[in-house]
Each structure stands twice: as structure tokens, then as C-alpha cells.
Design a protein around this motif. Structure first.
Motif, PDB file in Angstrom:
ATOM      1  N   LEU A 474       0.665  -1.258   0.033  1.00 36.06           N
ATOM      2  CA  LEU A 474      -0.053   0.012   0.036  1.00 36.06           C
ATOM      3  C   LEU A 474       0.922   1.220   0.209  1.00 36.06           C
ATOM      4  O   LEU A 474       1.557   1.496   0.863  1.00 36.06           O
ATOM      5  CB  LEU A 474      -0.834   0.029   1.210  1.00 36.06           C
ATOM      6  N   ALA A 489      -5.291   5.985   4.128  1.00 39.46           N
ATOM      7  CA  ALA A 489      -4.491   4.722   4.354  1.00 39.46           C
ATOM      8  C   ALA A 489      -4.380   4.197   5.652  1.00 39.46           C
ATOM      9  O   ALA A 489      -4.256   3.001   5.674  1.00 39.46           O
ATOM     10  CB  ALA A 489      -2.915   5.395   3.915  1.00 39.46           C
ATOM     11  N   TYR A 493      -5.026   0.253   6.056  1.00 42.62           N
ATOM     12  CA  TYR A 493      -3.945  -0.579   6.403  1.00 42.62           C
ATOM     13  C   TYR A 493      -4.500  -1.548   7.622  1.00 42.62           C
ATOM     14  O   TYR A 493      -4.248  -2.549   7.601  1.00 42.62           O
ATOM     15  CB  TYR A 493      -2.775   0.439   6.920  1.00 42.62           C
ATOM     16  N   TRP A 496      -7.509  -3.881   6.347  1.00 39.75           N
ATOM     17  CA  TRP A 496      -6.880  -5.006   5.379  1.00 39.75           C
ATOM     18  C   TRP A 496      -6.079  -6.110   6.433  1.00 39.75           C
ATOM     19  O   TRP A 496      -6.337  -7.320   6.188  1.00 39.75           O
ATOM     20  CB  TRP A 496      -6.074  -4.379   4.460  1.00 39.75           C
ATOM     21  N   VAL A 503       0.251  -6.606   4.750  1.00 40.15           N
ATOM     22  CA  VAL A 503       0.216  -5.681   3.923  1.00 40.15           C
ATOM     23  C   VAL A 503       1.566  -4.652   4.497  1.00 40.15           C
ATOM     24  O   VAL A 503       2.202  -4.698   5.634  1.00 40.15           O
ATOM     25  CB  VAL A 503      -0.742  -4.590   4.399  1.00 40.15           C
ATOM     26  N   LEU A 505       3.105  -1.212   4.155  1.00 43.07           N
ATOM     27  CA  LEU A 505       2.655   0.009   3.942  1.00 43.07           C
ATOM     28  C   LEU A 505       3.841   1.231   3.836  1.00 43.07           C
ATOM     29  O   LEU A 505       4.412   1.377   4.652  1.00 43.07           O
ATOM     30  CB  LEU A 505       1.793   0.513   5.251  1.00 43.07           C
ATOM     31  N   ARG A 527      -0.280  -4.117  -5.981  1.00 38.89           N
ATOM     32  CA  ARG A 527       0.191  -2.875  -5.588  1.00 38.89           C
ATOM     33  C   ARG A 527      -1.048  -1.962  -5.651  1.00 38.89           C
ATOM     34  O   ARG A 527      -1.734  -1.690  -6.575  1.00 38.89           O
ATOM     35  CB  ARG A 527       1.355  -2.279  -6.269  1.00 38.89           C
ATOM     36  N   VAL A 528      -1.234  -1.296  -4.404  1.00 44.08           N
ATOM     37  CA  VAL A 528      -2.321  -0.397  -4.307  1.00 44.08           C
ATOM     38  C   VAL A 528      -1.612   1.267  -3.779  1.00 44.08           C
ATOM     39  O   VAL A 528      -1.137   1.458  -3.022  1.00 44.08           O
ATOM     40  CB  VAL A 528      -3.188  -0.465  -3.177  1.00 44.08           C
ATOM     41  N   TYR A 542      -4.925   0.392  -8.558  1.00 40.11           N
ATOM     42  CA  TYR A 542      -4.336  -1.072  -8.262  1.00 40.11           C
ATOM     43  C   TYR A 542      -3.577  -1.380  -9.595  1.00 40.11           C
ATOM     44  O   TYR A 542      -4.015  -1.024 -10.469  1.00 40.11           O
ATOM     45  CB  TYR A 542      -5.540  -2.076  -8.178  1.00 40.11           C
TER      46      TYR A 542
END
Length: 572
Positions: A474, A489, A493, A496, A503, A505, A527-528, A542
Motif C-alpha cells: 500500500l 491509508a 492498512y 486489510w 500488507v 505500508l 500494489r495499491v 491497483y
RNA sequence: CGGGGUGUAGCUCAGCUUGGUAGAGCGCUUGCUUCGGGAGCAAGAGGUCGCAGGUUCGAAUCCUGUCACCCCGACCA
């Protein structure tokens, strides 16, 4: 994990010491660091990869009924002396002496330790079969460590050893392991082949290698997708061409071929394709004389096969230029079967040639129109050459050749160690029986390197989902500029991770370009990107590392979307 | 073990031939500007030139030794 909390150094330039891509990228992506030749530290992100591989291996071994143990890395010399390997294993064995002047080694493998364990623990056939395994750090003092993790001195290996009362039981466990290995490499998302390996040593012993396909692989593998056959190129047999040999049509002619020693030169000079030239190789014979090996010009000699000939000296040795001159009266490059006074063995394909070109055993001359049985004795034929793409497999289909990296090896040991170390159990009749053993290895750390060799691009690593250090990266754009972006975000985070996604971050205060480049280098599959732009519309962007296509996903749908993609990747 | 090569800043390398006391790019620190694909400007920090001897007024540079690393080969689950 938060990148802002992690001292993560990537390298823009390729370290000079790294020769192969996997080594280069592992260093550049900050996954490993070298301590000394062939010995590495696993950095936080790299260790996650190793652990994921271990976990898949562990789950499949457990599922196959194997029992995990952990044996010592340091082993006493006495055990190795029992099997005679203390002397035989050579310099590959790292020897250690303790303060009492007692000898030890750092285990390069664990047959001795496990067999010692088995003879103490296993007493009755009713306890068999049993399959112990461990995931352990091994040390082999390689003459020349190279290629980073591919041929390291210290490495992580999963090794398993099974014990049986009889061959039938061993066969069963061996098959179970073969199945488990297939599942392991499939689950890891690797393209691989199972190949038949050398089974020459003891009759009945079987051996299979598992190779990850990659152009940089050290081993050449011949395989056929149509019939499922696969073997190391050294092992793959070739067969005599079907049908009879063509009848002689040309007359034997001596032609001048000055300074033309190679097949390529002769073929070019005379305008005859290499397939119609005969390559006559002279090697040392078992009786001290020379032996001629004849191949078609476009074929190459297979040393393993040649050594199997009783006429040929082991190990295979090419004749010296002096001996060739003494025998043929010419320097190397002009030998041929006509009038040659040593035993000759021809490859099956060479034996089917007619009207071919061969050396005339005279400096600067070849013969054209040579025919077996007329100009030279009818040859003894054998399989002497390496397979070529398009050759038939033993099951009939056309072979392809690919390069592979050996990451797994299973074989039936028989009683080699159990005999030497007297590992016995009582059978049904109360008789002592030496146990039969199987042995199954997987190069866990090598898998990490092999995966990169197989999956990378100009930007960096492209991890197969199941062994990626994280499921999702992320990436927060310019977090300092927008509290809204940061807050969104953070929320994702947390959400998820609670949903079970792993993840990474990227909450660093770094420029977007840096984040993109480093994300590509690290190679996490999903990848986000979250930034001010998308947030206004309630979307994140994405991108799949491999496909590269970007798509906008509503923030509210992102979690379900990611889980779907992750699971699809794991299944593929 | 044989052959070849390289050791200079965290990384990639220049300087060595022709000795005069060390440089570039990247990275790092600070400030300003920037901010959607490895930014710009400015100011900094950082190297006993692998180590030990020797030659010399003076050695990164020349010589000897040594260590480490890399490549090729032999070897090797």
C-alpha cells in the motif's frame, strides 16, 4: 509492516560482486547482505520470503505424514567415521575442533545423525515406516561459492529421511514424497519439471530431481510436454533412426581440406551439411590404447554415456595430440574410420550415415563418399550423444530442452547408511532387520533465488504471490501533504490486516517516483496506490506487478478486490 | 588447487603508466524549492587508498610479502 519503521536500503546500481540476476536483485532490493564468501544475512524483508517458503514446505511435509524434528548443526566426527565419510567427504566438510581437541563438523547433510537417531529410537517393525524431516542450516565448504544464494556455502535446506522394513514400504513413501514435492512447487507458484536422475549406483534405487525452469539454470533438461517425460540431458537416451541405411551411391574420394579441422570448416569448405559429416573422436581406452568414437557432425558427445562403454577408460579422457598424431599420422581434426587401426564405436545416428564425409587420417585431407561396410568396417553402434531438441523421448513424443535449477532431490538410499551404522529393528518373526532408507531434500534458500531467476523483469523482482514477502503493498503518495490521505491509508492498512492480508505500508516521506521504483524492485504482486487525486473520487489505484495494467478501484470495494486477486494468484 | 582479475567514501568507479599527501556520480545530513515513476539548487558529513614491510626528502601510485573478494577451469547434492 510500515516502511517508515524499517531501515530499508535499496541500491540503484548493481553491486560488482553479483553475477546472476537473483543475486543482483536480492542485494539491490535489500533482502540479503553478504557477510563473507557464500555466507549471507537475511534482512527483514528477505527473511519473510524464506519463512513463507519454509511454511509451504512444512505444511506439505506434515500433510504427507512426515514428522518435523530439529537435529544439531554440529556433528561429532565419530558418526562420520562410522560410515567412512569423514575421510571420503573431503574438503566440502567444514571441520571443527573443540577445546578438548575433539573433532566435529558443521553438518552438510544429516544421514549419519538421523541414522544414529533411528537405531536408538526405532526397535520394532511396528514403528515403521517413519519419515523424519527438518528445516536446517547446512554448511558445505564449496570450492567456489558463486551465484549468491544459488550456490552458497551456508544455506537452508529441508531434509527428510524415511525408514522402512522393506522395499515396498520405501516405494510407497518415495511416491508420497514425489507427490508432496509436486504440490510444494506448484503451491509456490513456480514452473518446474520433475526429472529422472542417475539411478546407476545400486540396482533398484530410484532418484528424481525437481528443477525450476529458468534460462540461467546450471542443468539442461530434456522434456516432452506431450508425454510427460523429463530427464537431465546427460541421462536422456537417444535412439537409432528408423529404417535401413541408404545404399552406397558415391565413390570414396580423397579431397584436400587444408587447415580444416572442425566440422564447421570442413562442412563449409566442401558444401556438405554437418549432418553428413562424421566426427571421429579419439579417447583413451580401458586397455591403455585408443578408442575411436564416431558421431554425426551436428551431434555432441555425451561423456556419461561414453564412460559406460567397456572399451573406454574411466574417467573419460580425450587422447593427447601426440597420441593422435602417432596413430593417424595427422594432427587433430583429420581422423576418420577409413583404415583406422583402433576399435571404433559409432553413435546410432552416425552408424546410419551413407556417402558421408570423414577425416582421411592425413594432414589436410578428408574423404567424401565414405560408406560403412565398404570403406570401413561395419561399426559397433551405441548411444553416445546428447539429445537434441526434436529427438523422440522414450515415450515417443518430441523433446524440448530447457535449463533448470535443481531445487529438490528425492532418492532411495537403500541400506547404505543403516547397514554401516547397524540401524536395525526386529521384524514380525523377531529377527533383526536392517532398515531401508529414503532421503528427500529441498534447497529452501535456493528456491528463493530460483524464483527470482524465473520471475523478474527490468524493474526488479516479480514474486509469485505465495512467496512474496507481503500480499499487498500500500503506497501512500505525499502523506505529508494531506491528512486526509494519511488517515484513509491508515484506515485501509488496519482494515486489510484485520481481514488477514499481509500488507506493507509505504508511509515514508519520500517522493512518489522513489516509491514506485522501489515497489517494482521489491516485487510484491499487488500494489495499491492511494493519493489525493484518487481519494477525491473515492478510489485507489491497483496494479498487478506482472501485468502492469492499472485500474481504479472504489475504496469500499478494495478489500474484497484484493482478496479475490490474491487467491486467484495463489491458485494459478 | 591451477589460471586471470580487483581491493580508493555505504554503493558504482576515476586517479596509479609518468610518486608531491585523494576525486566524481549515486546514497547520507541540513535548508529552500519541488512532489504521480529513483527531483533541483545550496551547504555539509564521510576515506590511516585491504594489511604489513621496503625504496624514496616524499608512496593510493614503485617493489616484496600477505589477506580478502570476484571471474574461468578442475571439483561438487
Amino acid at each position: 509492516m510500515r516502511l517508515s519503521q524499517l531501515p530499508w536500503n535499496t541500491l540503484k546500481e548493481t553491486p560488482a560482486e553479483a553475477e546472476v540476476v537473483s543475486h543482483q536483485l536480492l542485494l539491490r532490493a535489500g533482502l540479503i547482505r553478504r557477510l563473507t564468501s557464500g555466507i549471507f544475512t537475511w534482512m527483514p524483508l528477505g527473511l519473510r520470503v524464506l519463512r513463507r517458503v519454509e511454511q509451504v514446505v512444512r505444511e506439505e511435509m506434515d500433510r504427507a505424514g512426515a514428522l518435523e524434528i530439529l537435529m544439531p548443526a554440529v556433528q561429532p566426527a565419530e558418526l562420520w567415521q562410522e560410515t567412512g565419510r569423514w575421510d571420503r567427504y573431503g574438503d566440502l566438510l567444514l571441520r571443527i575442533r573443540d577445546r578438548h581437541e575433539r573433532d566435529y563438523c558443521f553438518g552438510p547433510t544429516h544421514e549419519e545423525v538421523i541414522t544414529d537417531l533411528a537405531r536408538r529410537e526405532l526397535r520394532s517393525y511396528r514403528q515403521l515406516p517413519v519419515n523424519y524431516y527438518q528445516i536446517q542450516t547446512k554448511f558445505r565448504d564449496e570450492i567456489r561459492p558463486r551465484f549468491g544464494l544459488m550456490r552458497a556455502r551456508e544455506f537452508v535446506m529441508k531434509d527428510a529421511y524415511s525408514f522402512h522394513l522393506d522395499q515396498a514400504s520405501l516405494d510407497e513413501s518415495y511416491a508420497t514424497m514425489a507427490g508432496a514435492y509436486g504440490r510444494i512447487f506448484t503451491r509456490l507458484g513456480l514452473r518446474f519439471r520433475t526429472v529422472e536422475a542417475d539411478s546407476g549406483e545400486i540396482g533398484g534405487s530410484r532418484s528424481q530431481e525437481f528443477h525450476v525452469l529458468a534460462d540461467s539454470g546450471e542443468d539442461a533438461i530434456a522434456y516432452c510436454d506431450a508425454d510427460g517425460y523429463a530427464a537431465n540431458v546427460e541421462m536422456a537416451p537417444t535412439f537409432a533412426p528408423r529404417g535401413p541405411r541408404a545404399a552406397p551411391a558415391a565413390t570414396l574420394t580423397r579431397v584436400a581440406t587444408p587447415a580444416s579441422r572442425t566440422i564447421g570448416e570442413v562442412s563449409g569448405l566442401l558444401g556438405v551439411p554437418a549432418q553428413r559429416c562424421l566426427k571421429t573422436l579419439l579417447v583413451e581406452g580401458a586397455d591403455g590404447g585408443l578408442v575411436a568414437l564416431a558421431l554425426r557432425g551436428d551431434h555432441t558427445l555425451n561423456a556419461v554415456k561414453a564412460e559406460r562403454l567397456p572399451q573406454v577408460a574411466k574417467p573419460l579422457a580425450m587422447a593427447s595430440p601426440e597420441r593422435i598424431l602417432a596413430l593417424t599420422g595427422a594432427p587433430t581434426g583429420f581422423a576418420g574410420p577409413v583404415g583406422l587401426a583402433v576399435p571404433l564405436v559409432a553413435d546410432h545416428a552416425a552408424g546410419k550415415l551413407a556417402d558421408f564425409v570423414a577425416g582421411a587420417n592425413a594432414d589436410g585431407f578428408h574423404h567424401t563418399g565414405v560408406n560403412w561396410g565398404r570403406d570401413a568396417a561395419e561399426p559397433v553402434c551405441a548411444d553416445l550423444r546428447n539429445v537434441e531438441p526434436g529427438d523422440p523421448s522414450p515415450h515417443g513424443g518430441p523433446l524440448q530442452i530447457a535449463r533448470g535449477i535443481e531445487v529438490g532431490h528425492i532418492f532411495q538410499l537403500g541400506t547404505k547408511y543403516s547397514q554401516a551404522m547397524k540401524a536395525t529393528v526386529l521384524d514380525h518373526d523377531g529377527q533383526e532387520r536392517v532398515m531401508t532408507m529414503g532421503c528427500y531434500g529441498i534447497g529452501v534458500s535456493r528456491i528463493v533465488a530460483a524464483a527470482i531467476e524465473q520471475n523478474h523483469d527490468a524493474q526488479g523482482i516479480v514474486w509469485p504471490g505465495p512467496m512474496s514477502p507481503f500480499d499487498v503493498m500500500l503506497l501512500v503518495l505525499n502523506p505529508k501533504n494531506s491528512d486526509a490521505v494519511t488517515a484513509a491509508a491508515e484506515k485501509l492498512y488496519l482494515q486489510w490486516r484485520q481481514a488477514g492480508l499481509e500488507v506493507l505500508l509505504d508511509d515514508r516521506d519520500a517522493r512518489p517516483g522513489v516509491k514506485f521504483a522501489e515497489a517494482d524492485l521489491l516485487g510484491i504482486p499487488h500494489r495499491v496506490v492511494i493519493g489525493e487525486r484518487g481519494l477525491k473520487d473515492g478510489v485507489v489505484e491497483y496494479r498487478h506487478r506482472r501485468d502492469g495494467a492499472e485500474e481504479k478501484v472504489a475504496i469500499s470495494d478494495a478489500l474484497a478486490f484484493l482478496i479475490r486477486n490474491r487467491d486467484a494468484g495463489a491458485a494459478a
